[in-house]
Motif scaffolding. Structure first.
Motif, PDB file in Angstrom:
ATOM      1  N   ARG A 124       1.556  -1.347   0.040  1.00  0.00           N
ATOM      2  CA  ARG A 124      -0.225  -0.161  -0.488  1.00  0.00           C
ATOM      3  C   ARG A 124       1.152   1.107  -0.183  1.00  0.00           C
ATOM      4  NH1 ARG A 124      -3.702   0.333   4.738  1.00  0.00           N
ATOM      5  NH2 ARG A 124      -4.410   2.047   3.091  1.00  0.00           N
TER       6      ARG A 124
ATOM      7  N   ASP B 247       2.181   1.468  -3.428  1.00  0.00           N
ATOM      8  CA  ASP B 247       1.314   2.112  -4.421  1.00  0.00           C
ATOM      9  C   ASP B 247       1.661   3.648  -4.623  1.00  0.00           C
ATOM     10  OD1 ASP B 247      -1.685   2.850  -4.521  1.00  0.00           O
ATOM     11  OD2 ASP B 247      -0.906   1.047  -6.324  1.00  0.00           O
TER      12      ASP B 247
ATOM     13  N   GLY C 215      -0.240   5.988  -4.880  1.00  0.00           N
ATOM     14  CA  GLY C 215      -1.822   6.401  -5.610  1.00  0.00           C
ATOM     15  C   GLY C 215      -1.508   6.010  -6.829  1.00  0.00           C
TER      16      GLY C 215
ATOM     17  N   THR D  13      -3.614   2.502  -7.859  1.00  0.00           N
ATOM     18  CA  THR D  13      -4.960   2.285  -7.262  1.00  0.00           C
ATOM     19  C   THR D  13      -5.522   3.444  -6.925  1.00  0.00           C
ATOM     20  OG1 THR D  13      -3.999   0.089  -6.496  1.00  0.00           O
ATOM     21  CG2 THR D  13      -6.396   1.227  -6.040  1.00  0.00           C
ATOM     22  N   GLU D  14      -5.346   4.063  -6.576  1.00  0.00           N
ATOM     23  CA  GLU D  14      -6.781   4.942  -6.563  1.00  0.00           C
ATOM     24  C   GLU D  14      -7.276   5.743  -8.169  1.00  0.00           C
ATOM     25  OE1 GLU D  14      -9.215   6.133  -4.890  1.00  0.00           O
ATOM     26  OE2 GLU D  14      -8.456   4.376  -2.930  1.00  0.00           O
ATOM     27  N   THR D  15      -6.046   5.734  -9.015  1.00  0.00           N
ATOM     28  CA  THR D  15      -5.973   6.476 -10.094  1.00  0.00           C
ATOM     29  C   THR D  15      -6.658   5.244 -11.165  1.00  0.00           C
ATOM     30  OG1 THR D  15      -3.594   8.149  -9.889  1.00  0.00           O
ATOM     31  CG2 THR D  15      -4.374   7.275 -12.098  1.00  0.00           C
TER      32      THR D  15
ATOM     33  N   LEU E 145      -8.742   3.196 -10.327  1.00  0.00           N
ATOM     34  CA  LEU E 145     -10.106   2.713  -9.495  1.00  0.00           C
ATOM     35  C   LEU E 145     -10.398   5.010 -10.243  1.00  0.00           C
ATOM     36  CD1 LEU E 145      -9.842   1.485  -6.760  1.00  0.00           C
ATOM     37  CD2 LEU E 145     -10.111   0.893  -8.433  1.00  0.00           C
ATOM     38  N   ALA E 146     -10.473   5.841 -10.726  1.00  0.00           N
ATOM     39  CA  ALA E 146     -10.857   6.386 -10.994  1.00  0.00           C
ATOM     40  C   ALA E 146     -11.107   6.477 -12.448  1.00  0.00           C
ATOM     41  CB  ALA E 146     -10.085   7.817 -10.592  1.00  0.00           C
TER      42      ALA E 146
ATOM     43  N   PRO F 162      -8.478  11.465  -8.812  1.00  0.00           N
ATOM     44  CA  PRO F 162      -8.474  10.185  -7.287  1.00  0.00           C
ATOM     45  C   PRO F 162      -8.813  10.375  -6.381  1.00  0.00           C
ATOM     46  CG  PRO F 162      -5.781  10.305  -8.579  1.00  0.00           C
ATOM     47  CD  PRO F 162      -7.400  11.607  -9.081  1.00  0.00           C
ATOM     48  N   ALA F 163      -9.809   9.353  -6.181  1.00  0.00           N
ATOM     49  CA  ALA F 163     -10.424   9.990  -4.420  1.00  0.00           C
ATOM     50  C   ALA F 163      -9.918  11.097  -3.320  1.00  0.00           C
ATOM     51  CB  ALA F 163     -11.241   8.674  -3.493  1.00  0.00           C
ATOM     52  N   ALA F 164      -8.452  10.398  -3.083  1.00  0.00           N
ATOM     53  CA  ALA F 164      -7.221  11.405  -2.263  1.00  0.00           C
ATOM     54  C   ALA F 164      -7.703  12.611  -2.936  1.00  0.00           C
ATOM     55  CB  ALA F 164      -6.110  10.464  -2.740  1.00  0.00           C
ATOM     56  N   GLN F 165      -7.807  13.469  -4.153  1.00  0.00           N
ATOM     57  CA  GLN F 165      -7.727  15.113  -4.837  1.00  0.00           C
ATOM     58  C   GLN F 165      -8.994  15.270  -4.599  1.00  0.00           C
ATOM     59  OE1 GLN F 165      -6.052  15.294  -9.032  1.00  0.00           O
ATOM     60  NE2 GLN F 165      -4.428  13.808  -8.176  1.00  0.00           N
TER      61      GLN F 165
END
Length: 195
Positions: A125, A128, A130, A132-134, A136-137, A191-194
């Motif tokens: 993790r 990674d 980010g 994975t988040e990219t 998924l987005a 991405p969700a983090a953004q």
């Protein structure tokens, strides 16, 4: 309507009539809003899960109570009587399938297989960065875009920009698209983090 955040009625979603955004929020609220507008709809109304970009098909017939009842039942099978693991601590037991050499290596690790797997997952993790988040987005944005904008001019160029992770080019390629559709697409592509 207050629901726990993991309850299906609390699923964040957005409804569109053609390219016009009708409602956004929890599934129950969006479903009731769509139900109130369905009689005067001038185009097909689609509801999308904001986390996955997938369409949500729900039955909007009947009264408010009937709709909510069906949505509440939509959550799937009843939970197990006794869950394995340590649910109070957030530990959930699930099946892991490995080859014998993997089990042999895990058995030699300090703390046993579970502790070694947790360390490996935590390390992966962190490494990674980010990605994975990219991914998924990108996938959720493409699902949404394909459902509503597949026939729009510039769809292919917009798809290439999306999969190249070039959000500036995606915004440029979709500049002539309807505003509600475009704004939601660009929101899903981040991405969700953004967010």
């Amino acid at each position: 309507m207050e629901q726990p955040t993991d309850h299906p009625l609390a699923t964040r979603c957005t409804a569109f009539m053609g390219a016009q955004r009708l409602a956004s929020g929890d599934l129950a609220d969006v479903a009731l809003s769509v139900n109130a507008q369905i009689a005067t709809a001038t185009a097909a109304i689609l509801i999308f899960d904001d986390a996955t970009g997938s369409q949500i098909d729900i039955d909007l017939r009947g009264s408010t109570a009937q709709i909510i009842s069906r949505l509440a039942a939509w959550q799937g099978p009843a939970p197990e009587a006794r869950k394995r693991g340590r649910p109070r601590l957030g530990v959930v037991a699930r099946e892991v399938t490995l080859l014998p050499r993997h089990w042999d290596w895990l058995a030699l690790q300090p703390g046993g297989a579970s502790q070694a797997l947790r360390r490996l997952v935590d390390h992966a993790r962190k490494a990674d960065e980010g990605r994975t988040e990219t991914r998924l987005a990108r996938e959720r944005a493409y699902r949404f875009m394909s459902a509503l904008a597949g026939d729009y001019p510039g769809f292919e160029a917009a798809s290439r920009a999306l999969f190249a992770d070039d959000l500036a080019a995606l915004a440029q390629e979709t500049a002539a698209w309807p505003q509600d559709l475009r704004e939601h697409l660009l929101h899903l592509a981040r991405p969700a983090a953004q967010d």
